[in-house]
Enzyme design. Sequence first.
Site, PDB file in Angstrom:
ATOM      1  N   LYS A 177       0.948  -0.961   0.004  1.00  0.00           N
ATOM      2  CA  LYS A 177       0.052  -0.002   0.226  1.00  0.00           C
ATOM      3  C   LYS A 177       1.027   1.221  -0.112  1.00  0.00           C
ATOM      4  O   LYS A 177       1.377   1.712   0.948  1.00  0.00           O
ATOM      5  CB  LYS A 177      -0.705  -0.232   1.183  1.00  0.00           C
ATOM      6  CG  LYS A 177      -2.238   0.520   1.076  1.00  0.00           C
ATOM      7  CD  LYS A 177      -2.005   2.175   0.952  1.00  0.00           C
ATOM      8  CE  LYS A 177      -1.767   3.077   2.161  1.00  0.00           C
ATOM      9  NZ  LYS A 177      -1.278   4.640   1.965  1.00  0.00           N
ATOM     10  N   GLU A 180      -0.274   7.433  -0.526  1.00  0.00           N
ATOM     11  CA  GLU A 180      -1.196   7.947  -1.482  1.00  0.00           C
ATOM     12  C   GLU A 180      -0.787   9.394  -2.309  1.00  0.00           C
ATOM     13  O   GLU A 180      -1.610   9.870  -2.771  1.00  0.00           O
ATOM     14  CB  GLU A 180      -2.749   8.171  -0.972  1.00  0.00           C
ATOM     15  CG  GLU A 180      -2.888   8.959   0.003  1.00  0.00           C
ATOM     16  CD  GLU A 180      -2.451   8.685   1.442  1.00  0.00           C
ATOM     17  OE1 GLU A 180      -1.415   7.876   1.653  1.00  0.00           O
ATOM     18  OE2 GLU A 180      -2.868   9.225   2.707  1.00  0.00           O
ATOM     19  N   CYS A 285      13.455  11.069   7.425  1.00  0.00           N
ATOM     20  CA  CYS A 285      13.219  10.458   8.525  1.00  0.00           C
ATOM     21  C   CYS A 285      14.635  10.592   9.540  1.00  0.00           C
ATOM     22  O   CYS A 285      14.699  10.522  10.730  1.00  0.00           O
ATOM     23  CB  CYS A 285      12.843   9.090   8.830  1.00  0.00           C
ATOM     24  SG  CYS A 285      13.945   7.915   8.119  1.00  0.00           S
TER      25      CYS A 285
HETATM   26  P1  NAD Z   1       2.040   9.143   7.485  1.00  0.00           P
HETATM   27  O1  NAD Z   1       2.322   8.263   8.962  1.00  0.00           O
HETATM   28  O2  NAD Z   1       1.026  10.235   7.346  1.00  0.00           O
HETATM   29  O3  NAD Z   1       1.553   7.933   6.400  1.00  0.00           O
HETATM   30  C1  NAD Z   1       2.391   6.665   6.126  1.00  0.00           C
HETATM   31  C2  NAD Z   1       1.265   5.707   5.741  1.00  0.00           C
HETATM   32  O4  NAD Z   1       0.078   5.566   6.749  1.00  0.00           O
HETATM   33  C3  NAD Z   1       0.672   6.242   4.383  1.00  0.00           C
HETATM   34  O5  NAD Z   1       0.592   5.055   3.571  1.00  0.00           O
HETATM   35  C4  NAD Z   1      -0.696   6.736   4.856  1.00  0.00           C
HETATM   36  O6  NAD Z   1      -1.554   6.638   3.841  1.00  0.00           O
HETATM   37  C5  NAD Z   1      -1.212   5.923   5.940  1.00  0.00           C
HETATM   38  N1  NAD Z   1      -1.986   6.692   7.013  1.00  0.00           N
HETATM   39  C6  NAD Z   1      -1.823   7.908   7.248  1.00  0.00           C
HETATM   40  N2  NAD Z   1      -2.645   8.583   8.003  1.00  0.00           N
HETATM   41  C7  NAD Z   1      -3.199   7.172   8.526  1.00  0.00           C
HETATM   42  C8  NAD Z   1      -4.365   6.966   9.599  1.00  0.00           C
HETATM   43  N3  NAD Z   1      -4.819   7.895  10.245  1.00  0.00           N
HETATM   44  N4  NAD Z   1      -4.748   5.860   9.736  1.00  0.00           N
HETATM   45  C9  NAD Z   1      -3.933   4.632   9.063  1.00  0.00           C
HETATM   46  N5  NAD Z   1      -3.278   4.919   8.138  1.00  0.00           N
HETATM   47  C10 NAD Z   1      -2.769   6.153   7.977  1.00  0.00           C
HETATM   48  O7  NAD Z   1       3.567   9.268   7.140  1.00  0.00           O
HETATM   49  P2  NAD Z   1       4.086  10.400   5.986  1.00  0.00           P
HETATM   50  O8  NAD Z   1       3.644  11.651   6.339  1.00  0.00           O
HETATM   51  O9  NAD Z   1       3.613   9.824   4.527  1.00  0.00           O
HETATM   52  O10 NAD Z   1       5.508  10.261   6.182  1.00  0.00           O
HETATM   53  C11 NAD Z   1       6.404  11.115   7.033  1.00  0.00           C
HETATM   54  C12 NAD Z   1       6.594  10.429   8.328  1.00  0.00           C
HETATM   55  O11 NAD Z   1       7.491   9.116   8.151  1.00  0.00           O
HETATM   56  C13 NAD Z   1       7.584  11.244   9.199  1.00  0.00           C
HETATM   57  O12 NAD Z   1       7.042  11.146  10.541  1.00  0.00           O
HETATM   58  C14 NAD Z   1       9.192  10.278   9.102  1.00  0.00           C
HETATM   59  O13 NAD Z   1       9.933  10.628  10.154  1.00  0.00           O
HETATM   60  C15 NAD Z   1       8.338   9.157   8.933  1.00  0.00           C
HETATM   61  N6  NAD Z   1       9.596   8.285   8.246  1.00  0.00           N
HETATM   62  C16 NAD Z   1      10.175   7.225   8.978  1.00  0.00           C
HETATM   63  C17 NAD Z   1      11.119   6.612   8.529  1.00  0.00           C
HETATM   64  C18 NAD Z   1      11.951   5.662   9.320  1.00  0.00           C
HETATM   65  O14 NAD Z   1      12.719   4.691   8.832  1.00  0.00           O
HETATM   66  N7  NAD Z   1      12.007   5.703  10.589  1.00  0.00           N
HETATM   67  C19 NAD Z   1      11.711   6.563   7.258  1.00  0.00           C
HETATM   68  C20 NAD Z   1      10.809   7.502   6.440  1.00  0.00           C
HETATM   69  C21 NAD Z   1       9.861   8.229   6.924  1.00  0.00           C
END
Ligand code: NAD
Length: 501
Positions: A177, A180, A285
């Site tokens: 997944k 989006e 991240c």
């Molecule tokens: P996000 O948590 O908003 O989204 C990640 C995924 O979760 C997406 O596929 C999204 O569709 C889904 N999602 C979003 N809201 C949701 C909800 N309420 N319920 C269930 N699923 C939901 O993250 P983002 O904004 O796409 O990415 C940035 C974040 O990712 C930052 O916090 C960053 O630090 C983190 N990140 C961490 C790493 C790591 O290895 N630790 C690597 C890359 C990014």
Amino acid sequence: MAADVVRIPLLINGEFVQSQTQEWRDIVNPATQQVLAKVPFATPAELDAAVTSAGEAFKTWRKTPVGVRARLFLKYQQLIRENMKELAALLTAEQGKTLPDAEGDVFRGLEVVEHAANIGTLQLGELANNVATGVDTYSILQPLGVCAGITPFNFPAMIPLWMFPMAIATGNTFVLKPSEQDPMVTMRLVELALEAGIPRGVLNVVHGGPDMVNGICDHPDIKAVSFVGSTRVGTHVYNRASLAGKRVQCMMGAKNHAVVLADANKEQTLNNLVGAAFGAAGQRCMAACAAVFVGAAQEWIPDLVAKAKTLKISAGVEAGADLGPVISRGAKARIESLIESGVREGARLELDGRNPEVPGYEDGNFIAPTIFSAVKPGMQIYDQEIFGPVLVILSAESLDEAIAIVNANPNGNGTAVFTQSGAAARKFQEDIDVGQVGINVPIPVPVPLFSFTGSRASKLGDLGPYGKQVVLFYTQTKTVTARWFDDDTLHAGVNTTISLK
Ligand code: NAD
């Protein structure tokens, strides 16, 4: 819906199919606001179909010879290399980062694909000969079944490639997944994976938001979930999917500190810090988003600010751009409001990157490098992950004090120390409570010979992506204790004890 806007398909059972949903979301170029395509929020029935297809494919894929699996990833890495420019262009258009950085995003994923091609040696079991008379014990690492991956927007090539290649190489089938917000480069990578020979149903893709993620967490036929994204969502995914009996790994948000000692090589340190804080517009991240200047190093802050001012901000496609836009108008507004909070809460705004002029891209979501000094725990700009081009600077009088600051922060994704002292670096390495440490390396993301080992609040689950750990994550260890009778042992009689005799 306008007929000329591309609609992103699902991948179910080897076929790219259009979702039957009524709910679609625009994929927007963050430098121009141009709508590039539309992504479906797929239906529960479509998730079921993807999982069913993966379940069917598992029956044969799990027994596919290891050489066949390995050669598939050899072919895949070649296809990714051949299509690098096209992949980077797609990535920049939908995500915003510069073209060279987009190639870096693809390349760091490609390294995992190369690693997956070594699966023969990675998935070896162990054998102990003669654990009792005539008895051998050996372990085999067997695939789990249908696994799923949920990815964030910031590395739309690297992070999907952290997941499905190693899951599939170990004999599992997969439902992905993607984010989006920018699924186009992910889909191109998926097309190339099919071209490399991934059989029907072994890799499937569904699109969507929270409902789809919850559907994955709850689905009884999914055995394991890999998640990368924010701490809020990752914690939810970990709890919900664990409750449903799945194995789960969640890589989450961060506040990565770079500790700068006065004996560091000043020029190298400031260059590294500026690159790691503002590259990818701070949307990594592992970005060095907090710096702790120790003792006399605090006098370097004006030089750091001067360097940050020289960075060129423009669309990622423009030659010479150092940083592009942030992902969305919503993200821009959120970052700007955090900058306002920093001013309100008494931090010193050394460099204000709000509302930069970016000729030719007046509609882009741009924020230029922003630097605060005199930052303290308790301020929102310190306590929250900003995920934008904002560096917050704290001060310390000693290495011990700097280490205490870092260890008191709940996050444990990455950290770095800048020093020319081996003794100071070793002390830092020993005493810092963060899972990934750089010594004069600002973004210490390990190559796939090792695993990604973020810690504390940046991670839930014991095993990280890629490297040795992910082989354990995607397999069940089965331990076999075997005896082959020969005539000499027949007189041993009944053994009513736990001892092997
Ligand atoms: P996000 O948590 O908003 O989204 C990640 C995924 O979760 C997406 O596929 C999204 O569709 C889904 N999602 C979003 N809201 C949701 C909800 N309420 N319920 C269930 N699923 C939901 O993250 P983002 O904004 O796409 O990415 C940035 C974040 O990712 C930052 O916090 C960053 O630090 C983190 N990140 C961490 C790493 C790591 O290895 N630790 C690597 C890359 C990014």
